[in-house]
Write a protein that holds these residues in place. Structure first.
Motif, mmCIF file in Angstrom:
data_model
loop_
_atom_site.group_PDB
_atom_site.id
_atom_site.type_symbol
_atom_site.label_atom_id
_atom_site.label_comp_id
_atom_site.label_asym_id
_atom_site.label_seq_id
_atom_site.Cartn_x
_atom_site.Cartn_y
_atom_site.Cartn_z
ATOM 1 N N ASP A 507 37.530 41.828 34.225
ATOM 2 C CA ASP A 507 37.249 43.295 33.653
ATOM 3 C C ASP A 507 37.268 44.238 34.418
ATOM 4 O O ASP A 507 37.905 45.055 34.722
ATOM 5 N N VAL A 508 37.440 43.037 36.461
ATOM 6 C CA VAL A 508 37.794 44.498 36.972
ATOM 7 C C VAL A 508 39.571 44.328 37.539
ATOM 8 O O VAL A 508 39.663 45.835 37.257
ATOM 9 N N ARG A 509 40.303 43.380 36.487
ATOM 10 C CA ARG A 509 41.753 44.069 37.140
ATOM 11 C C ARG A 509 42.085 44.947 35.182
ATOM 12 O O ARG A 509 43.166 45.798 35.500
ATOM 13 N N GLU A 510 41.396 44.995 34.627
ATOM 14 C CA GLU A 510 41.958 45.667 33.698
ATOM 15 C C GLU A 510 41.086 47.475 33.782
ATOM 16 O O GLU A 510 41.824 47.844 33.158
ATOM 17 N N ALA A 511 40.208 47.800 34.377
ATOM 18 C CA ALA A 511 39.968 48.721 34.618
ATOM 19 C C ALA A 511 40.306 49.160 35.611
ATOM 20 O O ALA A 511 41.659 49.162 36.377
ATOM 21 N N ALA A 512 39.950 50.140 36.760
ATOM 22 C CA ALA A 512 40.693 50.826 37.832
ATOM 23 C C ALA A 512 40.328 49.925 39.187
ATOM 24 O O ALA A 512 39.517 49.713 39.325
ATOM 25 N N PHE A 513 41.489 49.359 39.119
ATOM 26 C CA PHE A 513 41.731 48.417 40.025
ATOM 27 C C PHE A 513 42.604 48.734 41.455
ATOM 28 O O PHE A 513 42.972 49.085 41.792
ATOM 29 N N ASP A 514 41.619 49.476 42.530
ATOM 30 C CA ASP A 514 41.557 50.037 43.699
ATOM 31 C C ASP A 514 41.735 49.078 44.448
ATOM 32 O O ASP A 514 41.783 47.461 44.514
ATOM 33 N N GLU A 515 41.961 49.194 46.101
ATOM 34 C CA GLU A 515 42.276 48.467 46.935
ATOM 35 C C GLU A 515 41.230 47.491 47.288
ATOM 36 O O GLU A 515 41.666 46.915 47.559
ATOM 37 N N THR A 516 40.114 47.932 47.312
ATOM 38 C CA THR A 516 39.049 47.024 47.990
ATOM 39 C C THR A 516 38.788 46.177 46.803
ATOM 40 O O THR A 516 38.694 45.440 46.851
ATOM 41 N N GLU A 517 39.201 46.533 44.963
ATOM 42 C CA GLU A 517 38.886 45.810 44.561
ATOM 43 C C GLU A 517 40.252 44.697 44.277
ATOM 44 O O GLU A 517 39.506 43.353 43.733
ATOM 45 N N GLN A 518 41.068 45.006 44.683
ATOM 46 C CA GLN A 518 42.139 43.952 44.963
ATOM 47 C C GLN A 518 41.956 42.934 45.703
ATOM 48 O O GLN A 518 41.754 42.027 45.834
ATOM 49 N N ASP A 519 41.231 43.876 47.467
ATOM 50 C CA ASP A 519 41.116 42.742 48.307
ATOM 51 C C ASP A 519 39.761 41.919 47.224
ATOM 52 O O ASP A 519 40.115 40.359 47.675
ATOM 53 N N LEU A 520 38.497 42.000 47.651
ATOM 54 C CA LEU A 520 37.627 41.286 46.851
ATOM 55 C C LEU A 520 38.370 40.483 45.714
ATOM 56 O O LEU A 520 37.528 39.477 45.719
ATOM 57 N N THR A 521 38.990 40.507 44.632
ATOM 58 C CA THR A 521 39.351 39.752 43.138
ATOM 59 C C THR A 521 40.560 39.235 44.655
ATOM 60 O O THR A 521 40.953 37.611 43.941
ATOM 61 N N ARG A 522 41.281 39.466 45.387
ATOM 62 C CA ARG A 522 42.307 38.249 46.295
ATOM 63 C C ARG A 522 41.435 36.584 46.712
ATOM 64 O O ARG A 522 41.599 35.798 47.352
ATOM 65 N N ASN A 523 39.912 37.739 46.895
ATOM 66 C CA ASN A 523 39.231 35.981 48.368
ATOM 67 C C ASN A 523 39.242 35.268 46.902
ATOM 68 O O ASN A 523 38.810 34.232 47.188
ATOM 69 N N PHE A 524 38.289 35.709 45.954
ATOM 70 C CA PHE A 524 37.481 34.806 45.228
ATOM 71 C C PHE A 524 39.069 33.986 44.780
ATOM 72 O O PHE A 524 38.523 32.537 44.819
ATOM 73 N N GLU A 525 39.937 34.804 44.412
ATOM 74 C CA GLU A 525 40.764 33.811 43.324
ATOM 75 C C GLU A 525 41.379 32.733 44.854
ATOM 76 O O GLU A 525 42.295 31.473 44.343
ATOM 77 N N GLU A 526 41.571 32.947 46.106
ATOM 78 C CA GLU A 526 41.578 32.152 47.184
ATOM 79 C C GLU A 526 41.329 30.742 47.000
ATOM 80 O O GLU A 526 40.980 29.522 46.693
ATOM 81 N N LYS A 527 39.738 31.277 46.566
ATOM 82 C CA LYS A 527 38.789 30.060 46.377
ATOM 83 C C LYS A 527 38.645 29.295 44.969
ATOM 84 O O LYS A 527 38.449 28.898 44.864
ATOM 85 N N LEU A 528 39.744 29.828 43.686
ATOM 86 C CA LEU A 528 38.877 30.176 42.611
ATOM 87 C C LEU A 528 39.463 28.015 42.595
ATOM 88 O O LEU A 528 39.095 28.033 41.546
ATOM 89 N N GLU A 529 40.771 27.578 42.375
ATOM 90 C CA GLU A 529 41.620 26.650 42.366
ATOM 91 C C GLU A 529 40.400 25.609 42.976
ATOM 92 O O GLU A 529 40.077 23.766 42.430
ATOM 93 N N GLU A 530 39.495 25.748 43.807
ATOM 94 C CA GLU A 530 38.454 25.289 44.646
ATOM 95 C C GLU A 530 37.213 25.175 43.762
ATOM 96 O O GLU A 530 36.497 23.637 43.577
#
Length: 859
Positions: A507-530
């Motif tokens: 949902d975050v990606r579908e909405a206004a996806f600013d720089e802060t949200e991109q950083d937070l999403t990247r942090n989560f996705e780095e751990k997603l596989e684990e």
């Protein structure tokens, strides 16, 4: 002249009759007789199940215009049951040969259960035999339920399909109240204000029917009583409205109901004026008393409060009784209604001794102005034969020994906290508080506190202030979601918690996806596989779920027809456990339903009323629906008599809640399990059992008091409470006439001035002027609806890029398209000083209110 002959029939809309007379062929009309026969038989069920306004548009082709208008008018003035009765009357005289099939189509379109009874495609004999089978079958099952097993069914609430009116009357006349029910009703029938405390399942609703019937019949010729029955929750309101209608309409009394779900379509004043018995959710009456629609409680002669232990603090029950007590203690000459309270448990509050518990109960009695506490004493043996007290079993399970999922999420939370702390030195101090345990309700409360501090934070540089607030808003929102995920994984599967987070980041990606949200999403996705790997590892299975699995396997093996209610704390857990059951092949014999509240939380929108009704009906009547996963909405008042297994899954409350939930397991040989990994939860439940013991002892001692002594004690408490209430009553401060700014609560962008705000219909707030329209964007509303003369079309959001904060809705009001804003979405800034404040409700914001003027919009 030929045209003149046509007038009596065709001009009135009876074309079928006209054609029959013209051709002297009455076969088509005679064929309708078998359908009329069936409709007459099913009339009580039609009235109980059909909302005429839902099907009137389809049925209008089979009715004349005047009839349609009469049905609408009756629904408005007298309620839906009276409207349904009028519709039956019109259909019975309709000469349109297709009306039975049109009715079938309308019922199917609305997915109404009455459609299962309305058979239109088979011959006369089949129809007649079907109706007779329904009559006989239901009469037998009703007698078995009413007399042999479940006393609550005496109130006729259990019949999914009632028999014909004649057999219903015969059945009704054969029902005899039990001795303990007569004992409970006796003080009220003597005219005393009475608190009736008796276990769930003993038939308190039937007792209230006895009291109502006695009350209404006692009035001399030329005088009439008027009864109001209050039900707290919408499903309970629905259930009691059906019960009272079926019982009293046969006796010639008019019954109608109004709840928050139906108040938009009816006049409360008309309903109360035109009916003998009114079923209400209490806030409806509070609102009507506050706005003067109902002048005083003297319009009623009897008030019945279901689940009356709620009469405390600012609950609507207490607000109603404040009016009553002010009238009583002010020595008003106007008559007061008799008061009856119904509950399974009066509770003891914070009491630790019998004396303290007695005082708590006396305060409840004072709030309700009761002079008698009625419990079953003389007929206790009979009650014990009817109401089975479920065996209580405590099951303590171990938590996961290692929790890699929690470790990863906790690390992400620490990193997010660090980012948030570095945004602002001043606000960063909020992140230095110790003992914030991740995955707890306490952490959620801390997030809310940080969020509120962000909203009123100020800096000289307004652009920097906006950037900081927007960033902190995002960080706290992400921390809340991580915290939610840990709570889910603690009680359910790790993959459910992970799916919850994945949906959020989608949902975050579908909405206004600013720089802060991109950083937070990247942090989560780095751990997603684990996280995926950990959540799919069988060794990380939740021990609580393993124990729940064993309980369900054992209980359904011993008794395959078992019906279970599984109580949990949150809606997210309801969904997670439903999914777990459905995905577990070894639990394939379970068909789970869910029951949650109607209110909206931060995460989800509640169940609609029709959905709640459908779930409850399926659980009661269907053999396939054998487990109901529920939040607290099911632990008070809803009649689920068939349940014989109650499981409290990390679910515990106060002593009232304990007695209510345990009371849901009414069937013989029922059991109640408390399943938890916390020793504290078990200790709390044991403390509740001790409180139940001192509650019963306290009631016995109060019942031993002399009646005058009890009344004197109650009166003194009432005087003391009124003195405190009056001394706390603060006059409304004078409105602040200084113009102020409203800023977006998220990005701090300017929204409007208070001078531009207008009040619409007393409680809605809009902003005039073209400038405001440029400061928001709108999107179609996912659930458009009409209410209070407003047509809700769209949602409005802050127009600042990467903000999109929810400001309210766009509505059509009369001829105008106007925004309606919610004050909690904004920060109020004083223009002179720059001081900022936040208000959660409009009533707390004391600014000069200007009424909406259509002429101003035209100009």
């Amino acid at each position: 002249m030929a045209e003149t002959k046509r007038d009596p029939a065709s001009k009135q809309g009876y074309c079928g009759l006209y054609e029959a007379i013209e051709s002297w062929d009455f076969q088509k009309i005679e064929k309708l007789e078998e359908h009329r026969l069936l409709l007459r038989r099913l009339q009580p069920e039609f009235k109980a199940r059909i909302n005429p306004t839902d099907i009137l548009s389809e049925m209008s082709e089979c009715l004349i215009n005047q009839e349609c208008e009469e049905i609408r008018q009756i629904c408005f003035t007298k309620g839906m049951m009276a409207g349904a009765e009028k519709m039956v009357e019109c259909l019975l005289r309709s000469d349109k040969e297709n009306w039975p099939k049109v009715l079938k189509f309308a019922l199917e379109k609305e997915d109404n259960k009455f459609g299962d009874l309305w058979i239109v495609d088979e011959g006369s004999k089949r129809l007649e035999s079907k109706a007779v089978e329904d009559d006989d079958g239901m009469e037998m099952s009703s007698i078995q339920i009413f007399i042999q097993e479940e006393p609550e069914c005496q109130d006729l609430s259990q019949n999914p399909c009632l028999p014909s009116e004649e057999s219903c009357n015969n059945l009704h006349s054969s029902l005899k109240p039990r001795n303990y029910q007569l004992e409970l009703a006796l003080p009220a029938q003597k005219g005393k204000n009475t608190l009736i405390c008796a276990p769930t399942g003993c038939g308190k609703t039937f007792v209230s029917l006895l009291i109502c019937e006695h009350h209404l019949k006692k009035f001399p010729h030329g005088q009439k009583g008027k009864v109001v029955f209050f039900a707290n929750q919408i499903p309970v309101y629905e259930q009691q409205a059906t019960v009272f209608s079926r019982h009293f309409e046969r006796l010639g009394y008019s019954v109608a109901g109004v709840s928050g779900a139906t108040t938009e379509n009816v006049s409360v004043q008309h309903i109360i004026e035109n009916n003998d018995i009114i079923i209400l959710t209490p806030q409806i009456l509070v609102n009507s008393l506050n706005n003067g629609t109902i002048p005083s409680l003297s319009v009623f002669t009897l008030m019945i409060f279901d689940e009356c232990h709620n009469t405390s603090k600012h609950h609507p029950y207490n607000q109603i009784m404040f009016r009553y007590l002010d009238q009583k203690l002010g020595q008003s000459p106007d008559p007061l209604p008799q008061v009856i309270g119904l509950t399974a448990s009066v509770g003891v509050g914070d009491a630790k001794t019998v004396d303290e518990a007695m005082f708590h109960i006396c305060r409840l009695c004072a709030a309700l102005d009761v002079s008698v506490i009625a419990t079953v004493r003389d007929n206790a043996e009979e009650l014990e034969q009817v109401v089975y007290k479920p065996q209580k079993v405590f099951r303590k399970v171990e938590s996961r020994t290692a929790n890699t999922f929690k470790s990863i999420i906790s690390q992400l939370m620490r990193e997010t906290e660090k980012l948030a702390k570095n945004v602002s030195e001043e606000l960063g101090k909020l992140f230095q508080i110790q003992n914030r345990e991740f995955g707890t309700q306490k952490y959620e409360q801390w997030i809310v506190a940080v969020h509120k501090a962000c909203m009123v934070f100020q800096m000289p540089d307004k652009e920097e202030e906006s950037r900081i607030c927007r960033a902190l808003f995002l960080y706290t929102s992400h921390l809340r979601k991580y915290n939610d995920a840990l709570i889910i994984s603690e009680d359910a599967q790790m993959k459910d918690a992970l799916n919850y987070l994945k949906a959020f980041f989608h949902d975050v990606r579908e909405a206004a996806f600013d720089e802060t949200e991109q950083d937070l999403t990247r942090n989560f996705e780095e751990k997603l596989e684990e996280l995926e790997k950990v959540s799919m590892d069988p060794s990380n299975e939740n021990p609580k779920l393993r124990d729940l699995y064993l309980i369900l396997q054992e209980e359904y093996h011993l008794k395959p027809e078992t019906k279970t209610i599984l109580f949990v704390k949150t809606r997210a857990l309801v969904d997670a456990l439903k999914k777990w059951i459905e995905e577990n092949p070894a639990l394939g014999f379970l068909k789970p339903g869910i029951l949650t509240g109607r209110g909206k939380t931060n995460q989800t929108t509640g169940m609609t009323l029709p959905a709640q009704k459908c779930v409850l009906e399926a659980f009661r009547t269907s053999g396939d629906n054998n487990i109901l996963i529920a939040t607290s909405v099911a632990d008070e008042g809803i009649d689920i008599a068939q349940c014989n297994l109650v499981i409290l899954y990390e679910y515990v409350g106060n002593v009232v809640k304990m007695i209510q939930t345990r009371g849901r397991g009414r069937a013989r040989d029922s059991k109640c399990f408390l399943l938890t990994s916390s020793a504290d939860v078990i200790e709390k439940e044991k403390a509740n059992m001790f409180k139940e013991k001192i509650m019963n002892e306290s009631i016995s001692r109060l019942q031993a008091w002399d009646e005058m002594q009890f009344e004197k004690k109650i009166h003194q408490i009432q005087l003391d409470e009124k003195f405190i209430r009056d001394s706390q009553h603060k006059p409304q401060p004078a409105p602040d006439k200084e113009n102020k700014k409203l800023l977006c609560g998220k990005c701090k962008a300017f929204a409007c001035y208070t001078a531009d705000i207008r009040v619409v219909e007393k409680s809605h707030y809009t902003v005039v002027g073209k400038a405001f329209k440029e400061r928001f964007v709108s999107k179609p509303h996912p659930k458009p609806k009409v209410y209070d003369g407003f047509k809700k079309d769209a949602k409005i959001f802050c127009a600042i890029q990467n903000c999109c904060h929810d400001w309210g809705i766009q509505v059509k009001y009369k001829m105008f398209e106007i925004p309606v804003i919610k004050i909690e979405s904004f920060v109020v800034e004083d223009i002179a000083s720059g001081a900022q404040n936040r208000h959660s409700k409009w009533k707390d914001f004391h600014f000069e209110r200007i009424q909406f003027d259509p002429a101003e919009m035209s100009n």
